[in-house]
Design a protein around this motif. Sequence first.
Motif, mmCIF file in Angstrom:
data_model
loop_
_atom_site.group_PDB
_atom_site.id
_atom_site.type_symbol
_atom_site.label_atom_id
_atom_site.label_comp_id
_atom_site.label_asym_id
_atom_site.label_seq_id
_atom_site.Cartn_x
_atom_site.Cartn_y
_atom_site.Cartn_z
ATOM 1 N N PRO A 9 0.826 -1.210 0.000
ATOM 2 C CA PRO A 9 0.000 0.000 0.000
ATOM 3 C C PRO A 9 0.856 1.253 0.000
ATOM 4 O O PRO A 9 1.971 1.263 0.508
ATOM 5 C CB PRO A 9 -0.790 -0.133 1.310
ATOM 6 N N SER A 16 -1.560 8.856 3.646
ATOM 7 C CA SER A 16 -2.664 8.572 4.563
ATOM 8 C C SER A 16 -4.014 8.605 3.854
ATOM 9 O O SER A 16 -4.989 8.089 4.363
ATOM 10 C CB SER A 16 -2.662 9.580 5.709
ATOM 11 N N LYS A 17 -4.089 9.231 2.676
ATOM 12 C CA LYS A 17 -5.343 9.304 1.939
ATOM 13 C C LYS A 17 -5.418 8.245 0.839
ATOM 14 O O LYS A 17 -6.317 8.276 0.012
ATOM 15 C CB LYS A 17 -5.524 10.699 1.337
ATOM 16 N N ARG A 58 -5.940 4.476 0.707
ATOM 17 C CA ARG A 58 -6.274 3.343 1.570
ATOM 18 C C ARG A 58 -6.704 2.153 0.727
ATOM 19 O O ARG A 58 -7.062 2.287 -0.434
ATOM 20 C CB ARG A 58 -7.398 3.734 2.537
ATOM 21 N N CYS A 59 -6.691 1.000 1.342
ATOM 22 C CA CYS A 59 -7.131 -0.215 0.664
ATOM 23 C C CYS A 59 -8.641 -0.364 0.793
ATOM 24 O O CYS A 59 -9.224 -0.016 1.818
ATOM 25 C CB CYS A 59 -6.436 -1.435 1.262
ATOM 26 N N VAL A 95 -4.822 -0.247 -3.526
ATOM 27 C CA VAL A 95 -5.083 1.027 -2.857
ATOM 28 C C VAL A 95 -5.929 1.943 -3.742
ATOM 29 O O VAL A 95 -5.947 1.823 -4.967
ATOM 30 C CB VAL A 95 -3.773 1.752 -2.475
ATOM 31 N N GLN A 104 -11.957 7.919 4.897
ATOM 32 C CA GLN A 104 -11.716 7.040 6.036
ATOM 33 C C GLN A 104 -13.003 6.272 6.371
ATOM 34 O O GLN A 104 -14.102 6.792 6.271
ATOM 35 C CB GLN A 104 -11.259 7.855 7.241
#
Length: 405
Positions: free
Chosen positions: A2, A6-7, A9-10, A18, A24
């Motif tokens: 990944p 931080s933005k 994501r899986c 990803v 989130q």
Amino acid sequence: MPLKDSKARCLFPSGNAVVAGLPQNFDLRSRPEQATEIRLATAFAHLSGWQLLARHVRRSKARIELVAGLHYCQTEPALLRKWVGLSSENQRVQPYVVGRPGRLGPMFHPKVLIVKRGRAGFAIVGSGNLSAGGLRDNVECSVFTADRDMLGHLSRWFNELVANCYTHRLRGSDIKSYEVLYDKAKRARVGTRDLQRRAEREISAAHAASMHRWKEAIGYARRFLRTRGFHEIWTNNWRPAVNNIKSALDYPDFDFDRNGWRKFYSILPFGHLIAIRRDLVFRQGGPLKAGLRNLLDETQPVDQRLDAILAQRGRFHVHGVGLNLLSKVLAVHNPQRWPVFNDPVRQTLKHFDYEAPRGGSKGRKYRALAELMQRFKREAGARNMLMLDPVFYNFYAQKLKHGPA
């Protein structure tokens, strides 16, 4: 693997696929149940990917359009049967396949998912097909958007796709004839996979380092690391040299003066530096200090950091600096990861039939060495890479300096 953003994501826990910009706590599976419109276009469609979403799509009251490609017969007939069965149960579901009669056209290769509730919604566009690999397991990268203008553009593209004369409403009879060809292609892919693995092995071997007398080298290292002689020279010479090097170079700022530079050259553990080049190198203080600071940036591949100094056209090229000096700094900076490479190390590795990767820059060759030395460190029982230097130095001094044993 990944992304570290931080933005990014899986979509699924413990996955590799990803999605940049994914909110989130986003749950892809629950969104179809709330939607009024679901549109999916995928180059290849596999049952493994559909099973991740099917239960939630079945619960949806949305208008659903599903489009799959037939190139290379990758789309699974079992999945197409699921789609046809779903459309017979639910008139809101419309499955399609894309293909040109008589000749091969441009490859159908999009991976677009649009989920809307009214005018609002989201889309995911990227590299992953409808498969467990594409959605979860493969190294994939996609982009999430909830921008209404972008959703409008994507919806219009999808409208044109469905209206295209090469997009056909899927029927059960289509699947029967396709399945015969799919089975033939599946058998052919076994040979293709073997060729792929061979290509990967050959390319990996070309980029990897090897040591043909591995067990012999490991055996010597293990024995020497347990001796009193090793502990004496490590405690009295090599370990104190770490702080001496940092002090001389004003690590990590590298704001050293001429005296500090000369002191650094006088520290023999981890590689004897040739003093004849010392003042020449110091006079190139601007690129030298900038290059050493850049050398510590672990967000960059180590070969790029090294080549920035070693290559003649490198951004921080310093004439007279070699891999011995730079690896000495790297090893002191990150002793768990980077080995030193000096003449005793080189001669000892040569004795044990070390083979560097073919071609590539000096930085790339060092990177391959570092990967091999990680394994060597573990199997020899060394706590860090720095401990390998006295091992190699002792072998060189005892066995090689005055001729082969």
